[in-house]
Design a protein around this motif. Sequence first.
Motif, PDB file in Angstrom:
ATOM      1  N   ALA A   1      52.275   5.426 -50.270  1.00  0.00           N
ATOM      2  CA  ALA A   1      53.385   6.355 -50.502  1.00  0.00           C
ATOM      3  C   ALA A   1      52.862   7.750 -50.834  1.00  0.00           C
ATOM      4  CB  ALA A   1      54.286   5.839 -51.625  1.00  0.00           C
ATOM      5  N   LEU A   2      51.826   7.839 -51.671  1.00  0.00           N
ATOM      6  CA  LEU A   2      51.252   9.140 -52.017  1.00  0.00           C
ATOM      7  C   LEU A   2      50.618   9.815 -50.803  1.00  0.00           C
ATOM      8  CD1 LEU A   2      49.594   8.448 -55.490  1.00  0.00           C
ATOM      9  CD2 LEU A   2      51.618   9.836 -55.034  1.00  0.00           C
TER      10      LEU A   2
ATOM     11  N   GLN B   1      60.811  11.734 -48.228  1.00  0.00           N
ATOM     12  CA  GLN B   1      60.991  10.363 -48.707  1.00  0.00           C
ATOM     13  C   GLN B   1      61.766   9.494 -47.718  1.00  0.00           C
ATOM     14  OE1 GLN B   1      62.438  10.156 -52.726  1.00  0.00           O
ATOM     15  NE2 GLN B   1      60.810  11.484 -53.477  1.00  0.00           N
ATOM     16  N   LYS B   2      62.718  10.066 -47.001  1.00  0.00           N
ATOM     17  CA  LYS B   2      63.477   9.285 -46.017  1.00  0.00           C
ATOM     18  C   LYS B   2      62.567   8.763 -44.907  1.00  0.00           C
ATOM     19  CE  LYS B   2      68.081  11.219 -46.486  1.00  0.00           C
ATOM     20  NZ  LYS B   2      69.184  11.899 -45.806  1.00  0.00           N
ATOM     21  N   THR B   3      61.619   9.582 -44.485  1.00  0.00           N
ATOM     22  CA  THR B   3      60.688   9.167 -43.433  1.00  0.00           C
ATOM     23  C   THR B   3      59.757   8.077 -43.956  1.00  0.00           C
ATOM     24  OG1 THR B   3      60.792  11.378 -42.477  1.00  0.00           O
ATOM     25  CG2 THR B   3      58.932   9.996 -41.807  1.00  0.00           C
ATOM     26  N   ILE B   4      59.317   8.221 -45.184  1.00  0.00           N
ATOM     27  CA  ILE B   4      58.469   7.187 -45.803  1.00  0.00           C
ATOM     28  C   ILE B   4      59.239   5.872 -45.862  1.00  0.00           C
ATOM     29  CG2 ILE B   4      57.305   6.463 -47.919  1.00  0.00           C
ATOM     30  CD1 ILE B   4      56.834   9.497 -48.466  1.00  0.00           C
TER      31      ILE B   4
ATOM     32  N   SER C   1      65.498   4.734 -52.173  1.00  0.00           N
ATOM     33  CA  SER C   1      65.315   4.659 -53.630  1.00  0.00           C
ATOM     34  C   SER C   1      64.018   3.939 -53.993  1.00  0.00           C
ATOM     35  CB  SER C   1      66.508   3.967 -54.285  1.00  0.00           C
ATOM     36  OG  SER C   1      66.637   2.636 -53.814  1.00  0.00           O
ATOM     37  N   THR C   2      63.635   2.954 -53.206  1.00  0.00           N
ATOM     38  CA  THR C   2      62.372   2.242 -53.447  1.00  0.00           C
ATOM     39  C   THR C   2      61.186   3.169 -53.191  1.00  0.00           C
ATOM     40  OG1 THR C   2      63.411   0.159 -52.812  1.00  0.00           O
ATOM     41  CG2 THR C   2      61.005   0.206 -52.834  1.00  0.00           C
ATOM     42  N   ALA C   3      61.263   3.969 -52.140  1.00  0.00           N
ATOM     43  CA  ALA C   3      60.205   4.949 -51.860  1.00  0.00           C
ATOM     44  C   ALA C   3      60.093   5.941 -53.005  1.00  0.00           C
ATOM     45  CB  ALA C   3      60.479   5.676 -50.546  1.00  0.00           C
TER      46      ALA C   3
END
Length: 120
Positions: A71-72, A82-85, A94-96
């Motif tokens: 994630a980092l 964050q949406k792409t992750i 929300s989990t990302a």
Amino acid sequence: MSTYTRELVEQLLPAVWDHDTAYGMANPTAPDPDMPRPTADPAHAGTLYAHLADIHTGWQHAPLNDTERRALIMRFGLDWPQKTIARHERIAASTASERLARAVGRIVETLNGTESESDK
């Protein structure tokens, strides 16, 4: 001694993967450009280079699991939103967000020499 904050760590993290980042990075402890310039001892004038060295240490030594490290890398190394992750990892946004927050928190704790309640 400097205390690391989440904001400072998030600002420094891209330098882990992109060494040229430091050239365009503003010193977060510097005064506003329009403020009068006091005379300063150059040996004690800034902490940016120490922070850049410390962020590498934090990345290497923080107790991060594989999902947090990924994630980092995606957020601060690749500059993905964050949406792409979330889409890439097949998880909720929300989990990302939680993974990123937990990972940054662990780096902050490592750099400040503290440990979280869950690590005790």
